[in-house]
Scaffold this active site. Sequence first.
Site, mmCIF file in Angstrom:
data_model
loop_
_atom_site.group_PDB
_atom_site.id
_atom_site.type_symbol
_atom_site.label_atom_id
_atom_site.label_comp_id
_atom_site.label_asym_id
_atom_site.label_seq_id
_atom_site.Cartn_x
_atom_site.Cartn_y
_atom_site.Cartn_z
ATOM 1 N N HIS A 275 0.856 -1.196 0.000
ATOM 2 C CA HIS A 275 0.000 0.000 0.000
ATOM 3 C C HIS A 275 0.886 1.237 0.000
ATOM 4 O O HIS A 275 1.945 1.252 0.616
ATOM 5 C CB HIS A 275 -0.890 0.011 1.261
ATOM 6 C CG HIS A 275 -2.071 0.893 1.128
ATOM 7 N ND1 HIS A 275 -2.009 2.237 1.343
ATOM 8 C CD2 HIS A 275 -3.343 0.625 0.771
ATOM 9 C CE1 HIS A 275 -3.200 2.767 1.146
ATOM 10 N NE2 HIS A 275 -4.035 1.808 0.792
ATOM 11 N N ASP B 268 -7.839 -5.473 0.093
ATOM 12 C CA ASP B 268 -8.293 -6.372 -0.977
ATOM 13 C C ASP B 268 -7.879 -7.824 -0.764
ATOM 14 O O ASP B 268 -8.267 -8.681 -1.551
ATOM 15 C CB ASP B 268 -7.727 -5.877 -2.312
ATOM 16 C CG ASP B 268 -8.306 -4.511 -2.668
ATOM 17 O OD1 ASP B 268 -7.526 -3.584 -2.938
ATOM 18 O OD2 ASP B 268 -9.537 -4.381 -2.612
#
Length: 431
Positions: free
Chosen positions: A308, A366
Amino acid sequence: MAETPKTASLTIDGKTFELPVLTPTLGPDVIDIRKLYAQANVFTYDPGFTSTAACDSAITYIDGDAGILLHRGYPIDQLAEKSHFLEVCFLLLYGELPTADQIEDFEYRVTNHTMIHEQMHNFFRGFRRDAHPMATMVGVVGAMSAFYHDSTDIADPWQREVASIRLVAKMPTIAAMAYKYSIGQPFVYPRNDLDYASNFLRMCFSVPAEEYVVNPILSRAMDRIFTLHADHEQNASTSTVRLASSSGANPFACIAAGIACLWGPAHGGANQACLEMLREIGSVDRIPEFIDRAKDKNDPFRLMGFGHRVYKNFDPRAKVMKQSADEVLELLGIENNPTLQVAKELEKRALEDPYFVEKKLYPNVDFYSGIILDAMGFPTSMFTPIFALARTVGWISQWKEQISDPQLKIGRPRQLYQGVTQRDYIDVENR
Ligand code: SDX
């Protein structure tokens, strides 16, 4: 005594420029470079916006090192456990948790805007049945500009409010219709006696041939997934919505732009790509092969659902999602789901691998969401539409915040020009 304003000094060719430093409520200080080009005739360069604050906002705060995510100050794990999606929508849109009367009124307004204009059904029939539902959603949401003219004037606060409610209310209907169309089943109209998540599940999974009873375990899990995806500061799709809205574009067109950006596999498309990756791995004994590929600079393969831009610690949403995956699959009696076992072992081994540890790569939102959605019966092609459905309230909240800023300017970045210098035209016979 008034505090001396903080400044940062920048020296270029022996000349020093004092730049104001802005102090946030939370997070790092921000150097205000708005006047830099006028004063020093230089641009700053940050193509991925790794060190750039593109706006000021009071909606969501992320501390990537500590793994903290706050919506209007409330931690995401508390909201996921104690709140519900429409209450989180109210919080994001209006800044405070609603009173009992306020949430009743808000839920009434959303519930009574869930149907779409009957003529919009025709749009779906213009798409191929095998079109990706995200392609359908981009088209249909953009087409809302052609139907809801009474809520496209962004200068009118009332129209902004109506457009906000319409988008939050109609996204589940549009997403469900995109799914039904892709599987050749009839559209299912929303029901006003169902809550938001139950309505969505029924619009997706019920058929006229039999009664459909919503499983409360699934509707609670669905509602929690919506909450975990609601907003996330200035991510790529939110920044797309903000840039589109800075030109004065109508809200439906701006949200369609956000859906288009979210679709990318580096962003919201990662949930679909992650489940497909977990299925391709297939069993725990193939995990080393995929971890090696993810570490290989010459291999474009990346572990989907990992890493991320902001979180250099655990994504707090991934923690809640992992707990929810365990709960839902156990309650459904499929806790031995092989994909879940592969996901857990892959996470364990990656987090023990120096490559991932050094680069601070952790599971993101996710990584586990697809496992729950798959267990609910959704095809992988519906994972990102569900992300878009939930993120609509975040996009709209950020859009409203920006539109109501009296200092709003159109977004117009500059560039580091690397092309050829000026030259004269050459006639074709002389080339
Ligand atoms: C979302 O911004 C948001 O808030 C987004 C989001 C939201 O709610 O809106 O949180 C939703 O988009 C989550 C992210 C979903 N995407 C994925 O899971 C796709 C896989 N992840 C990566 O593509 C990547 O981690 C990004 C895109 C998420 C972040 O990329 P960055 O911040 O630009 O980092 P990078 O590409 O510069 O990577 C840093 C290093 C690189 O190695 P070096 O060049 O330094 O040697 O880490 C490596 C990368 O190669 N790396 C990975 C990796 N992610 C980064 N290596 C293997 N597998 C990965 N997943």
